[in-house]
Design a protein around this motif. Structure first.
Motif, PDB file in Angstrom:
ATOM      1  N   THR A  56      17.403  89.391  58.106  1.00  0.00           N
ATOM      2  CA  THR A  56      17.411  90.404  57.037  1.00  0.00           C
ATOM      3  C   THR A  56      18.733  91.074  56.948  1.00  0.00           C
ATOM      4  O   THR A  56      19.673  91.067  57.838  1.00  0.00           O
ATOM      5  CB  THR A  56      16.386  91.501  57.644  1.00  0.00           C
ATOM      6  N   GLN A  57      18.804  91.644  55.816  1.00  0.00           N
ATOM      7  CA  GLN A  57      19.912  92.499  55.314  1.00  0.00           C
ATOM      8  C   GLN A  57      19.264  93.804  54.733  1.00  0.00           C
ATOM      9  O   GLN A  57      18.475  93.613  53.784  1.00  0.00           O
ATOM     10  CB  GLN A  57      21.122  91.812  54.523  1.00  0.00           C
ATOM     11  N   VAL A  58      19.676  94.867  55.118  1.00  0.00           N
ATOM     12  CA  VAL A  58      18.845  96.162  54.936  1.00  0.00           C
ATOM     13  C   VAL A  58      19.630  97.120  53.966  1.00  0.00           C
ATOM     14  O   VAL A  58      20.976  97.157  53.980  1.00  0.00           O
ATOM     15  CB  VAL A  58      18.231  96.865  56.017  1.00  0.00           C
ATOM     16  N   LEU A  59      18.803  98.004  53.513  1.00  0.00           N
ATOM     17  CA  LEU A  59      19.740  99.161  52.784  1.00  0.00           C
ATOM     18  C   LEU A  59      20.637  98.798  51.573  1.00  0.00           C
ATOM     19  O   LEU A  59      21.516  99.354  51.509  1.00  0.00           O
ATOM     20  CB  LEU A  59      20.345 100.140  53.679  1.00  0.00           C
ATOM     21  N   ALA A 342      10.196  88.604  47.320  1.00  0.00           N
ATOM     22  CA  ALA A 342       9.737  89.411  48.325  1.00  0.00           C
ATOM     23  C   ALA A 342      11.051  88.949  49.424  1.00  0.00           C
ATOM     24  O   ALA A 342      11.736  89.867  50.123  1.00  0.00           O
ATOM     25  CB  ALA A 342       8.619  89.296  49.034  1.00  0.00           C
ATOM     26  N   ALA A 343      11.324  87.674  49.613  1.00  0.00           N
ATOM     27  CA  ALA A 343      12.407  87.025  50.704  1.00  0.00           C
ATOM     28  C   ALA A 343      13.648  87.768  50.114  1.00  0.00           C
ATOM     29  O   ALA A 343      14.393  87.920  50.922  1.00  0.00           O
ATOM     30  CB  ALA A 343      12.245  85.669  50.490  1.00  0.00           C
ATOM     31  N   MET A 344      13.987  87.726  48.849  1.00  0.00           N
ATOM     32  CA  MET A 344      15.247  88.169  48.303  1.00  0.00           C
ATOM     33  C   MET A 344      15.061  89.701  48.775  1.00  0.00           C
ATOM     34  O   MET A 344      16.486  90.270  49.151  1.00  0.00           O
ATOM     35  CB  MET A 344      15.537  87.996  46.847  1.00  0.00           C
ATOM     36  N   VAL A 345      14.427  90.446  48.557  1.00  0.00           N
ATOM     37  CA  VAL A 345      14.436  91.860  48.957  1.00  0.00           C
ATOM     38  C   VAL A 345      14.841  91.899  50.254  1.00  0.00           C
ATOM     39  O   VAL A 345      15.620  92.902  50.854  1.00  0.00           O
ATOM     40  CB  VAL A 345      13.284  92.650  48.539  1.00  0.00           C
ATOM     41  N   LEU A 346      13.963  91.272  51.240  1.00  0.00           N
ATOM     42  CA  LEU A 346      14.221  91.606  52.604  1.00  0.00           C
ATOM     43  C   LEU A 346      15.453  90.880  53.170  1.00  0.00           C
ATOM     44  O   LEU A 346      15.714  91.309  54.311  1.00  0.00           O
ATOM     45  CB  LEU A 346      12.901  90.927  53.348  1.00  0.00           C
ATOM     46  N   THR A 347      15.993  89.991  52.484  1.00  0.00           N
ATOM     47  CA  THR A 347      17.279  89.429  52.698  1.00  0.00           C
ATOM     48  C   THR A 347      18.490  90.199  52.038  1.00  0.00           C
ATOM     49  O   THR A 347      19.605  89.714  52.237  1.00  0.00           O
ATOM     50  CB  THR A 347      17.446  87.867  52.782  1.00  0.00           C
ATOM     51  N   GLY A 348      18.319  91.240  51.432  1.00  0.00           N
ATOM     52  CA  GLY A 348      19.454  92.037  50.777  1.00  0.00           C
ATOM     53  C   GLY A 348      19.913  91.146  49.362  1.00  0.00           C
ATOM     54  O   GLY A 348      21.020  91.591  49.022  1.00  0.00           O
ATOM     55  N   ARG A 357      24.755  81.243  52.619  1.00  0.00           N
ATOM     56  CA  ARG A 357      24.385  80.989  54.014  1.00  0.00           C
ATOM     57  C   ARG A 357      24.427  82.069  54.941  1.00  0.00           C
ATOM     58  O   ARG A 357      23.945  82.053  56.150  1.00  0.00           O
ATOM     59  CB  ARG A 357      25.366  79.931  54.589  1.00  0.00           C
ATOM     60  N   SER A 358      24.761  83.157  54.701  1.00  0.00           N
ATOM     61  CA  SER A 358      24.843  84.360  55.259  1.00  0.00           C
ATOM     62  C   SER A 358      23.355  84.874  55.737  1.00  0.00           C
ATOM     63  O   SER A 358      23.260  85.563  56.563  1.00  0.00           O
ATOM     64  CB  SER A 358      25.834  85.722  54.720  1.00  0.00           C
ATOM     65  N   LEU A 359      22.311  84.392  54.822  1.00  0.00           N
ATOM     66  CA  LEU A 359      21.244  84.763  55.013  1.00  0.00           C
ATOM     67  C   LEU A 359      20.450  84.042  56.129  1.00  0.00           C
ATOM     68  O   LEU A 359      19.151  84.377  56.498  1.00  0.00           O
ATOM     69  CB  LEU A 359      20.319  84.404  53.903  1.00  0.00           C
TER      70      LEU A 359
END
Length: 363
Positions: A56-59, A342-348, A357-359
């Motif tokens: 994940t990537q947040v905020l 949803a997956a895009m939001v939760l991985t930023g 690939r950073s995800l």
């Protein structure tokens, strides 16, 4: 039973798969779900996605978030296309007409099979969104050229040249149920084509190598195809890095990483395992699509992270077609789209172009 609304308790591709068993006969089911030989590749196409983990990537700021992409001149609302599947009337009485109704309603790209059970012209007449035509080069090249001309005149926007099935795979599941097309269903686009002479091999001759391979397509056929059409040509069935340069050198407009859903040669790697090496070799020169094994929005995200521009689904939308017709296909596409978002939001990731690939989590 044909539904005009979506039956309850269908929340995923797996739910549709389980429900579809009740909506088609056993021979059609065996044809659809079966793979080649021991079905190792067919199974691996799905389970290989499970081995890839996300992080994940947040905020992050999601103002203007979307899943739009431009693909060969067409703007699509999300990166999911309907792969070519033969004989939709096996699974729903309206066949490809129901499928194209769904694709047009939701804006999905659709690739119509050479072996469709509805004439390519009739499918196109019922479409409100651009279609691609999947082409098998036939032994009769003059008939093939006429097929291409028909697709052009009907308004198809690209040709998807399938190259990974010059012969049928060893499909034991189909053999065990004696699969054959029921009366009233056929490859209507191929009506009137001259069939190659059947060679009756003796017991001492090879059943396959005794003259049956003389007319299978080669790289020269791509050059020939380019000489007779101005449509973009996407080559479907690339699994080897060694074939990438040959295809690009010949001027193809896109590549589809595909092992035909595990239906031709068993024990091939999964397509998601093959994708990174092929993407590295392509290096952004042409779009790459991937099919085989997509069952979740997270699978789509992983494919995009490893270099695909979009994905294609086959069996999943046929499950939905059999259960609830056009409405089912729309519903299934909405499920996958929502899961991807949803997956895009939760991985930023605000857009598809931020997926890389950073995800992917590395141990």
């Amino acid at each position: 039973m044909v539904y005009s609304i979506v039956p309850p308790q269908l929340f995923s591709v797996e739910d549709y798969e389980k429900s579809s068993v009740k909506h088609m006969d056993h021979t059609a089911w065996s044809y659809l779900v079966g793979g080649s030989a021991d079905e190792i590749t067919a199974d691996k196409n799905k389970c290989a996605f499970d081995e890839i983990q996300l992080q994940t990537q947040v905020l992050r700021d999601f103002a203007g978030a979307n899943t739009r992409l431009n693909l060969l001149g067409s703007t699509l609302p999300f990166p999911i296309l309907l792969a070519p599947v033969a004989w939709h009337k096996l699974f729903h009485p309206d066949g490809e007409l129901a499928t194209v109704q769904a694709a047009s309603a939701i804006g999905a790209g659709m690739v119509v099979s050479t072996q469709s059970s509805v004439l390519l012209e009739d499918v196109a007449e019922n479409a409100t969104k651009p279609l691609w035509f999947q082409l098998y080069i036939q032994p009769d090249r003059m008939f093939t050229a006429e097929l291409v001309k028909r697709a052009e005149q009907a308004g198809y926007k690209a040709l998807v040249l399938t190259i990974d099935a010059p012969i049928s795979g060893v499909r034991n599941r189909e053999q065990r149920v004696n699969f054959h097309l029921p009366q009233g269903i056929s490859s209507v686009n191929l009506a009137g084509m001259k069939r190659p002479a059947v060679h009756n091999a003796s017991l001492l001759e090879s059943p396959l190598f005794s003259g049956q391979l003389e007319s299978i397509p080669t790289w020269q056929d791509i050059e020939w195809l380019k000489s007779i059409t101005s449509l973009p040509i996407i080559v479907k069935g690339i699994t080897s890095v060694a074939d990438v340069e040959q295809a690009i050198t010949l001027g193809v407009n896109g590549l589809i990483v595909s092992n035909h859903g595990g239906r031709v040669l068993d024990t091939l790697p999964s397509t998601i395992e093959l994708l990174p090496g092929i993407a590295e070799q392509v290096a952004g020169r042409v779009p790459i699509l991937l099919d085989s094994g997509i069952r979740r929005g997270t699978d789509i995200l992983k494919a995009l992270a490893l270099g695909a521009s979009a994905v294609m689904i086959g069996r999943p939308y046929i499950y939905a077609l059999s259960v609830a017709g056009a409405v089912g296909v729309v519903h299934l596409l909405n499920i996958l789209r929502a899961e991807l978002e949803a997956a895009m939001v939760l991985t930023g990731c605000r857009t598809l172009y931020e997926i890389d690939r950073s995800l992917l989590w590395k141990s």
